[in-house]
Design a protein around this motif. Structure first.
Motif, PDB file in Angstrom:
ATOM      1  N   SER A   5       0.825  -1.197   0.000  1.00  0.00           N
ATOM      2  CA  SER A   5       0.000   0.000   0.000  1.00  0.00           C
ATOM      3  C   SER A   5       0.863   1.251   0.000  1.00  0.00           C
ATOM      4  O   SER A   5       0.372   2.333   0.287  1.00  0.00           O
TER       5      SER A   5
ATOM      6  N   PRO B 117       2.107   4.300  -1.544  1.00  0.00           N
ATOM      7  CA  PRO B 117       1.523   5.045  -2.670  1.00  0.00           C
ATOM      8  C   PRO B 117       2.454   5.153  -3.879  1.00  0.00           C
ATOM      9  O   PRO B 117       1.979   5.282  -5.001  1.00  0.00           O
TER      10      PRO B 117
ATOM     11  N   ILE C  17       1.831   1.847  -6.210  1.00  0.00           N
ATOM     12  CA  ILE C  17       0.512   1.372  -6.631  1.00  0.00           C
ATOM     13  C   ILE C  17       0.419   1.302  -8.150  1.00  0.00           C
ATOM     14  O   ILE C  17       0.046   0.279  -8.721  1.00  0.00           O
ATOM     15  N   ASN C  18       0.761   2.393  -8.823  1.00  0.00           N
ATOM     16  CA  ASN C  18       0.557   2.463 -10.267  1.00  0.00           C
ATOM     17  C   ASN C  18       1.756   1.995 -11.086  1.00  0.00           C
ATOM     18  O   ASN C  18       1.596   1.638 -12.242  1.00  0.00           O
TER      19      ASN C  18
ATOM     20  N   LEU D 138       0.551   2.076 -16.946  1.00  0.00           N
ATOM     21  CA  LEU D 138      -0.241   2.554 -15.811  1.00  0.00           C
ATOM     22  C   LEU D 138      -0.975   1.345 -15.267  1.00  0.00           C
ATOM     23  O   LEU D 138      -1.700   0.679 -15.997  1.00  0.00           O
TER      24      LEU D 138
ATOM     25  N   MET E 154      -2.828  -0.825 -11.623  1.00  0.00           N
ATOM     26  CA  MET E 154      -3.334  -0.781 -10.242  1.00  0.00           C
ATOM     27  C   MET E 154      -2.844  -2.076  -9.616  1.00  0.00           C
ATOM     28  O   MET E 154      -3.352  -3.144  -9.956  1.00  0.00           O
TER      29      MET E 154
ATOM     30  N   LEU F 123      -2.571  -5.318 -11.875  1.00  0.00           N
ATOM     31  CA  LEU F 123      -3.435  -5.194 -13.054  1.00  0.00           C
ATOM     32  C   LEU F 123      -3.019  -3.996 -13.905  1.00  0.00           C
ATOM     33  O   LEU F 123      -2.919  -2.882 -13.384  1.00  0.00           O
TER      34      LEU F 123
ATOM     35  N   ILE G 284      -3.751  -1.128 -16.440  1.00  0.00           N
ATOM     36  CA  ILE G 284      -4.902  -0.364 -16.899  1.00  0.00           C
ATOM     37  C   ILE G 284      -4.638   0.194 -18.293  1.00  0.00           C
ATOM     38  O   ILE G 284      -5.484   0.148 -19.167  1.00  0.00           O
ATOM     39  N   SER G 285      -3.439   0.753 -18.477  1.00  0.00           N
ATOM     40  CA  SER G 285      -3.121   1.383 -19.760  1.00  0.00           C
ATOM     41  C   SER G 285      -1.682   1.084 -20.142  1.00  0.00           C
ATOM     42  O   SER G 285      -0.808   0.985 -19.277  1.00  0.00           O
TER      43      SER G 285
ATOM     44  N   PHE H  64       0.687   5.521 -21.204  1.00  0.00           N
ATOM     45  CA  PHE H  64       0.591   6.547 -20.165  1.00  0.00           C
ATOM     46  C   PHE H  64       1.972   7.187 -20.002  1.00  0.00           C
ATOM     47  O   PHE H  64       2.750   6.803 -19.125  1.00  0.00           O
TER      48      PHE H  64
ATOM     49  N   LEU I   8       2.553   7.976  -7.701  1.00  0.00           N
ATOM     50  CA  LEU I   8       1.096   7.809  -7.713  1.00  0.00           C
ATOM     51  C   LEU I   8       0.511   8.533  -8.927  1.00  0.00           C
ATOM     52  O   LEU I   8       0.718   9.745  -9.074  1.00  0.00           O
ATOM     53  N   ALA I   9      -0.233   7.825  -9.769  1.00  0.00           N
ATOM     54  CA  ALA I   9      -0.691   8.388 -11.050  1.00  0.00           C
ATOM     55  C   ALA I   9      -1.523   9.653 -10.871  1.00  0.00           C
ATOM     56  O   ALA I   9      -1.402  10.599 -11.652  1.00  0.00           O
ATOM     57  N   THR I  10      -2.364   9.684  -9.834  1.00  0.00           N
ATOM     58  CA  THR I  10      -3.184  10.879  -9.621  1.00  0.00           C
ATOM     59  C   THR I  10      -2.305  12.103  -9.372  1.00  0.00           C
ATOM     60  O   THR I  10      -2.596  13.204  -9.848  1.00  0.00           O
ATOM     61  N   ASP I  11      -1.169  11.892  -8.663  1.00  0.00           N
ATOM     62  CA  ASP I  11      -0.273  13.012  -8.406  1.00  0.00           C
ATOM     63  C   ASP I  11       0.595  13.330  -9.626  1.00  0.00           C
ATOM     64  O   ASP I  11       1.005  14.484  -9.800  1.00  0.00           O
TER      65      ASP I  11
ATOM     66  N   ASN J 164      -0.634  13.290 -12.587  1.00  0.00           N
ATOM     67  CA  ASN J 164      -1.568  14.181 -13.272  1.00  0.00           C
ATOM     68  C   ASN J 164      -1.615  15.556 -12.607  1.00  0.00           C
ATOM     69  O   ASN J 164      -1.466  16.581 -13.270  1.00  0.00           O
TER      70      ASN J 164
ATOM     71  N   ALA K  95      -8.458   9.540  -8.433  1.00  0.00           N
ATOM     72  CA  ALA K  95      -8.442  10.576  -9.468  1.00  0.00           C
ATOM     73  C   ALA K  95      -7.292  10.406 -10.455  1.00  0.00           C
ATOM     74  O   ALA K  95      -6.740  11.372 -10.950  1.00  0.00           O
TER      75      ALA K  95
ATOM     76  N   LEU L  83      -8.397   5.806 -22.839  1.00  0.00           N
ATOM     77  CA  LEU L  83      -8.250   4.404 -23.242  1.00  0.00           C
ATOM     78  C   LEU L  83      -9.166   4.064 -24.407  1.00  0.00           C
ATOM     79  O   LEU L  83     -10.199   4.709 -24.592  1.00  0.00           O
TER      80      LEU L  83
END
Lengths: 206, 250
Positions: free
Chosen positions: A2, A4, A7-8, A29, A31, A34, A36-37, A40, A57-60, A62, B170, B175
């Protein structure tokens, strides 16, 4: 698992050559395990020869890339010139330290050529903005341990742009093949005084 | 005290709101991310809710399961987990019940406000970045929205389809096809094999059927069928699908 930063997944590396610098990142990218993309990119452009790679962390990734786009645009309007890599490094550092007690979970890597002196410049940061100046290379991301090994083995001083491209590409591709959380192709920028070459590497698709 | 109540499916953050937090329990994002992605997070990333998105040549299909569940109980079998944001943008959502509709309608209202003020519509990429910004802001607040989203739209200028995947942290990713919840584990491999970016609407629906058949075959729960909507340059419309089709298990 966990943490951060893990994670991505993702990896980024920057290297200095002779009158040139290179910066490269992977394209995954995920999770946890798994994916996702597989498209990225983690490198963002802030001035004609200033690039910032963001892993973590992908959100950060961004949030921070958007934040610096805003800050650099405001700088350009105020100063009526592009930001120099050294100035941008200090902007990144102070912006990250603003969030000292609730940081963005990113490890930025900066690569650029100073528009006035023409000197190559690279540096890395931790998530709270401590700058790591380096004369050779900077690594970050979930494959950073592997990248330290491949870069230590492959890098040599005063590489010409084409040789630097080969070196950084082999270093990144070899490193991400030993990391389950990064890979799936790569993006490489070779930055010279008045020329930037962007290349897309296919890499292993598993 | 919390252990028993949590087992009943109530989240600790909600319970703490009810019972009051310990004074020393100052929650930082590190903790929140750990909370949301650690053992309890598995519950969230793998909820028995299905969200699927497929972008094709000139359309985006969004499909969502019709069951509204609370623990093992189905509260509603005709739930609509989608909201239309403007003429050619549709959003599908899953996650913490309450948060989902609240967040979706907040976004829907702001998209409508923008359209009224400016006499133009936000492009799908603009909407996606707005949604991401709002979710990212909420992530670092005291009570973040735990909502996973799929955003599908057609750019009104060049009529190109766009599909965006947004999770509760977020993270935003554009995709060609996407899924949330259990559907990720069952459907992404099928989509990897069969999807191509310029597929026709009929091929897209066939692909969706392939996915829902697999879900029926492998998921031990009944998600009460799928609600399927499609976004084209002419707007959003619901697609009638046969949810009663019986799929024999392998």
């Amino acid at each position: 698992m966990s943490n951060p930063f893990d994670i991505n997944g993702g990896a980024c590396v920057a290297m200095v050559g002779k009158d040139c610098v290179a910066i490269a990142c992977d394209l995954r990218l995920g999770m946890q395990s798994l994916t996702i993309s597989n498209n990225f990119p983690k490198i963002f452009n802030y001035a004609p020869s200033t690039y910032l790679g963001l892993t973590g962390l992908a959100t950060d990734v961004n949030t921070v890339s958007d934040l610096f786009r805003y800050k650099v645009n405001m700088y350009r309007l105020r100063e009526e010139r592009d930001i120099a890599p050294q100035t941008f490094a200090n902007l990144v550092s102070s912006s990250l330290y603003e969030k000292r007690f609730g940081p963005y979970f990113v490890s930025p890597v900066l690569a650029g050529i100073n528009p006035t002196t023409g000197k190559p410049f690279i540096c890395g940061f931790d998530s709270i903005g401590c700058i790591d100046f380096a004369k050779d290379f900077i690594v970050s991301g979930t494959a950073s341990d592997q990248l330290f090994g491949t870069c230590e083995g492959l890098w040599e001083p005063n590489l010409a742009p084409e040789d630097l491209f080969e070196t950084i590409s082999q270093a990144l591709l070899s490193a991400v093949d030993r990391d389950a959380l990064s890979g799936w192709g790569a993006q490489v920028y070779i930055i010279e005084k008045d020329k930037v070459t962007q290349r897309l590497l296919k890499g292993r698709q598993d | 005290m919390y252990g028993v109540l949590e087992r009943l499916g109530l989240r600790r953050s909600k319970l703490q709101l009810f019972f009051g937090r310990k004074k020393s329990a100052k929650r930082r994002l590190t903790q929140q991310v750990a909370d949301l992605t650690g053992a309890p997070g598995v519950k969230l990333t793998a909820r028995p809710e299905v969200l699927l998105g497929i972008a094709g040549k000139d359309f985006v299909i969004l499909a969502a399961s019709k069951a509204a569940m609370r623990g093992p109980t189905v509260l509603k079998a005709e739930d609509d987990k989608t909201r239309q944001l403007n003429k050619h943008t549709l959003m599908a959502f899953s996650g913490e019940s309450g948060d989902t509709v609240q967040f979706a309608e907040y976004i829907q209202a702001n998209a409508a406000l923008y359209s009224m003020r400016n006499d133009t519509e936000l492009s799908p990429s603009a909407v996606a970045n707005f949604v991401r910004g709002e979710l990212a802001r909420s992530l670092r607040s005291r009570s973040p929205y735990t909502v996973n989203l799929l955003l599908g739209g057609i750019d009104p200028v060049n009529e190109k389809p766009h599909l965006y995947w947004v999770d509760y942290l977020a993270s935003l990713a554009p995709l060609p096809y996407a899924a949330h919840g259990y559907a990720q584990y069952y459907c992404l491999s099928i989509l990897d094999k069969h999807h191509h970016p310029d597929c026709s609407f009929e091929e897209g629906l066939a692909l969706l059927t392939l996915c829902t058949d697999e879900l029926k075959r492998r998921l031990p729960i009944d998600y009460k069928g799928m609600l399927v909507k499609v976004v084209t340059k002419d707007g959003v419309r619901e697609v009638p699908v046969d949810n009663d089709k019986v799929v024999r298990s392998a």
